[in-house]
Design a protein around this motif. Structure first.
Motif, short mmCIF file in Angstrom:
data_model
loop_
_atom_site.label_atom_id
_atom_site.label_comp_id
_atom_site.label_asym_id
_atom_site.label_seq_id
_atom_site.Cartn_x
_atom_site.Cartn_y
_atom_site.Cartn_z
N GLN A 67 0.84 -1.20 0.00
CA GLN A 67 0.00 0.00 0.00
C GLN A 67 0.87 1.24 0.00
O GLN A 67 0.59 2.20 -0.71
CB GLN A 67 -0.93 0.00 1.21
CG GLN A 67 -1.90 1.16 1.23
CD GLN A 67 -2.86 1.15 0.06
OE1 GLN A 67 -3.37 0.11 -0.32
NE2 GLN A 67 -3.09 2.28 -0.55
N ASN A 68 1.94 1.23 0.80
CA ASN A 68 2.85 2.39 0.84
C ASN A 68 3.51 2.62 -0.52
O ASN A 68 3.63 3.75 -0.96
CB ASN A 68 3.92 2.20 1.92
CG ASN A 68 3.35 2.36 3.32
OD1 ASN A 68 2.27 2.91 3.51
ND2 ASN A 68 4.07 1.86 4.30
N GLU A 69 3.94 1.54 -1.17
CA GLU A 69 4.56 1.67 -2.49
C GLU A 69 3.56 2.19 -3.51
O GLU A 69 3.88 3.03 -4.34
CB GLU A 69 5.13 0.33 -2.93
CG GLU A 69 6.36 -0.09 -2.15
CD GLU A 69 6.83 -1.49 -2.46
OE1 GLU A 69 6.16 -2.21 -3.24
OE2 GLU A 69 7.87 -1.88 -1.92
N ALA A 72 3.06 5.87 -2.92
CA ALA A 72 4.23 6.62 -3.37
C ALA A 72 4.19 6.80 -4.89
O ALA A 72 4.51 7.88 -5.40
CB ALA A 72 5.51 5.91 -2.95
N LEU A 73 3.78 5.77 -5.62
CA LEU A 73 3.68 5.88 -7.07
C LEU A 73 2.60 6.88 -7.48
O LEU A 73 2.78 7.66 -8.40
CB LEU A 73 3.39 4.51 -7.69
CG LEU A 73 4.55 3.53 -7.73
CD1 LEU A 73 4.07 2.18 -8.25
CD2 LEU A 73 5.67 4.06 -8.60
N ILE A 74 1.49 6.86 -6.77
CA ILE A 74 0.41 7.80 -7.06
C ILE A 74 0.89 9.22 -6.81
O ILE A 74 0.69 10.11 -7.63
CB ILE A 74 -0.85 7.47 -6.22
CG1 ILE A 74 -1.47 6.16 -6.72
CG2 ILE A 74 -1.87 8.61 -6.29
CD1 ILE A 74 -2.55 5.62 -5.82
N ASP A 75 1.55 9.43 -5.66
CA ASP A 75 2.08 10.76 -5.34
C ASP A 75 3.07 11.21 -6.39
O ASP A 75 3.06 12.35 -6.83
CB ASP A 75 2.74 10.76 -3.96
CG ASP A 75 1.74 10.59 -2.83
OD1 ASP A 75 0.52 10.76 -3.08
OD2 ASP A 75 2.17 10.25 -1.71
N GLN A 76 3.95 10.31 -6.81
CA GLN A 76 4.95 10.65 -7.81
C GLN A 76 4.29 11.02 -9.13
O GLN A 76 4.68 11.98 -9.78
CB GLN A 76 5.89 9.47 -8.01
CG GLN A 76 7.06 9.76 -8.92
CD GLN A 76 7.99 8.56 -9.04
OE1 GLN A 76 7.58 7.43 -8.77
NE2 GLN A 76 9.20 8.81 -9.45
N ASN A 77 3.26 10.29 -9.52
CA ASN A 77 2.56 10.59 -10.77
C ASN A 77 1.84 11.94 -10.69
O ASN A 77 1.80 12.68 -11.65
CB ASN A 77 1.56 9.49 -11.11
CG ASN A 77 2.23 8.24 -11.63
OD1 ASN A 77 3.37 8.29 -12.09
ND2 ASN A 77 1.55 7.12 -11.53
#
Length: 94
Positions: A67-69, A72-77
């Motif tokens: 879930q954390n990963e 993080a990908l959503i935030d990065q996108n």
């Protein structure tokens, strides 16, 4: 001879396979109620698998990491899309 399925460790992927089967059988039940016992059995198997996973601290820890990963990908996108509007290949006009 059918292609060999990749070997799974006990419990690994079972929930995903059961949920995929449930979706397929749900469509069959709508067309013909004769499949209802299979649908009920899959629901029970999914509940049992979820109980087993909830009792497994390692599985819960893996879920937290996943879930954390994912977050993080959503935030990065989101950062990438918000900054892309500010980037331009054109030079500023005088």
């Amino acid at each position: 001879m059918p292609p060999a399925r990749p070997a799974l460790r006990p419990g690994q992927g079972d929930l995903q396979r059961l949920e995929a089967a449930l979706r397929i059988v749900a469509g069959l039940v709508i067309e013909n109620p004769v499949y209802a016992p299979i649908f009920r059995r899959l629901e029970r198997e999914i509940a049992l698998e979820k109980q087993a996973q909830a009792a497994d601290v390692i599985a819960r820890a893996r879920a937290v990491i996943a879930q954390n990963e994912s977050n993080a990908l959503i935030d990065q996108n989101e950062i990438g899309t918000s900054n892309s509007a500010a980037c331009s290949s054109e030079a500023p006009k005088p």
